[in-house]
Design a protein around this motif. Structure first.
Motif, short mmCIF file in Angstrom:
data_model
loop_
_atom_site.label_atom_id
_atom_site.label_comp_id
_atom_site.label_asym_id
_atom_site.label_seq_id
_atom_site.Cartn_x
_atom_site.Cartn_y
_atom_site.Cartn_z
N ASP A 272 0.87 -1.16 0.00
CA ASP A 272 0.00 0.00 0.00
C ASP A 272 0.91 1.21 0.00
O ASP A 272 1.43 1.62 1.05
CB ASP A 272 -0.90 -0.04 1.24
CG ASP A 272 -1.79 1.21 1.37
OD1 ASP A 272 -1.67 2.12 0.54
OD2 ASP A 272 -2.60 1.24 2.33
N GLU A 274 0.32 4.37 -0.57
CA GLU A 274 -0.22 5.58 0.05
C GLU A 274 0.08 5.59 1.55
O GLU A 274 0.43 6.62 2.12
CB GLU A 274 -1.73 5.64 -0.19
CG GLU A 274 -2.35 6.99 0.09
CD GLU A 274 -2.02 8.04 -0.95
OE1 GLU A 274 -2.14 9.24 -0.62
OE2 GLU A 274 -1.63 7.68 -2.08
N ASN A 275 -0.08 4.43 2.18
CA ASN A 275 0.14 4.35 3.62
C ASN A 275 1.51 3.76 3.99
O ASN A 275 1.79 3.56 5.18
CB ASN A 275 -0.97 3.50 4.26
CG ASN A 275 -2.32 4.16 4.16
OD1 ASN A 275 -2.45 5.35 4.42
ND2 ASN A 275 -3.33 3.41 3.76
N LYS A 277 2.82 0.76 3.63
CA LYS A 277 2.70 -0.49 4.38
C LYS A 277 2.79 -1.69 3.43
O LYS A 277 2.31 -1.63 2.30
CB LYS A 277 1.33 -0.55 5.10
CG LYS A 277 1.11 0.53 6.14
CD LYS A 277 1.92 0.29 7.39
CE LYS A 277 1.55 1.28 8.49
NZ LYS A 277 2.40 1.11 9.68
N ARG A 336 -6.54 4.02 7.23
CA ARG A 336 -5.53 4.69 8.03
C ARG A 336 -6.10 5.06 9.39
O ARG A 336 -7.21 5.63 9.48
CB ARG A 336 -5.04 5.94 7.30
CG ARG A 336 -3.92 6.66 8.03
CD ARG A 336 -3.44 7.87 7.27
NE ARG A 336 -2.73 7.50 6.05
CZ ARG A 336 -2.15 8.40 5.25
NH1 ARG A 336 -2.20 9.68 5.54
NH2 ARG A 336 -1.54 8.01 4.15
#
Length: 341
Positions: A272, A274-275, A277, A336
């Motif tokens: 991921d 964007e986060n 992770k 999130r």
């Protein structure tokens, strides 16, 4: 979760007989193409996992792509770019480069095929035009083309010397080559580029290198400085030493925008971005993950398990293509957590 982690996928019948350079899904069906060093392009039905056809080339095939389910392309070590009719299996040379062609991409909005070569050149071919008159754009680049990826508006090309070139596709296809180059960057990774993929939302690109790193980059200058980052992956402790493997393939999930990386360690990781992770990691495949492709719905992942000679000549498992059913939990971004008050 443990059972899912051990699941590698179902084997395709009659895989290529030599190193697999690319697997890629059609964007309108469940057909799958595979290019190989066995001097052939292979077409499969990913649902039945059965071969549909094979298309001969004059030399090892380094890349392939679909125009549609009736027309496919292949390019190889001999510099030839070929167009094949799926039904008749007949092929014709669309054009040639002076050296091997590493990357080809069909651009549907423009109706042209892009090819990038070790001859330090990019070319665009219009298959609707007569041979000899169908090269609509020819652009020199500062090094051998190692990887290329395109979104709707931008083309990103990575070359030797750690150059990264960002082009406006419309200007490039329109023959306005000097104005088409928007940015000329140096890779933020210290070693040779091995893989490249433009984000699903078109805001930037992920760049993988031979030293087991991925850089997340953005086209907008403000985003590029504020949001870019890099991370380590595809490393394994072997005999007390940290062994680093190349990132051979990066592919984005069309639904969620998450992405998978495949490395010389035989492992696939799903991220991921964007986060920042890691969402999932597979068990090890028999050998290097040389190439991957998500299906158009994101429900299948084609995996080329094919030794990429990271450790030189050695005995290795046979080349294979797996079709892996993708579980939603593996690719869906996690919400999130709100910041503590």
């Amino acid at each position: 979760m443990a059972a899912s982690a051990a699941y590698l996928g179902e084997l395709v019948e009659a895989p290529p007989a030599d190193g697999i350079s690319r697997v890629i899904f059609s964007q309108t069906s469940d057909l799958l193409l595979a290019s190989s060093w066995d001097k052939s392009l292979h077409l499969y039905d990913a649902v039945t996992r059965l071969p549909r056809a094979s298309y001969p080339h004059q030399a090892p095939v380094l890349d392939c792509c679909f125009e549609n389910d009736n027309t496919v392309y292949a390019a190889g070590l001999d510099g030839q770019v070929k167009r094949f009719d799926v039904q008749t299996t007949r092929g014709a040379v669309l054009g040639t480069h002076g050296k091997g062609v590493q990357s080809i991409i069909f651009l549907p909005a423009q109706g042209v095929l892009l090819s990038g070569s070790w001859d330090q050149g990019l070319r665009m071919w219009d298959p609707r035009m007569a041979p000899g008159q169908n090269c609509v754009s020819s652009v020199p680049v500062p090094g051998k083309v190692y990887a290329a990826s395109a979104g709707k508006e931008r083309l990103v090309v990575a070359t030797s010397g750690r150059h990264v070139l960002i082009y406006d596709i419309r200007r490039l296809a329109g023959g306005h080559s000097p104005e088409a180059l928007e940015q000329h960057r140096e890779s933020s990774l210290k070693f040779q580029t091995r893989s490249l993929s433009v984000y699903t939302d078109g805001r930037g690109y992920a760049l993988g290198s031979v030293e087991g790193r991925v850089a997340m980059e953005f086209f907008d200058a403000a985003d590029a400085q504020a949001n870019k980052y890099a991370f380590k992956c595809h490393r394994r402790n072997e005999g007390g030493k940290d062994t680093v493997y190349p990132v051979h393939s990066i592919t984005f999930h069309s639904g969620y925008g998450t992405f998978a990386t495949g490395g010389g360690d035989g492992v696939i990781c799903i991220w991921d971005g964007e986060n920042k992770k890691r969402l999932f990691q597979t068990a090890r495949y028999p050998t290097s993950v040389a190439s991957m492709s998500f299906s158009r719905t994101g429900e299948m992942l084609a995996v080329a398990s094919s030794y990429a000679y990271e450790q030189g000549e050695r005995d290795h498992p046979p080349d294979a293509i797996y079709i892996r059913a993708v579980q939603d939990v593996e690719v869906r971004p996690k919400a999130r957590k709100p910041a503590a008050a």
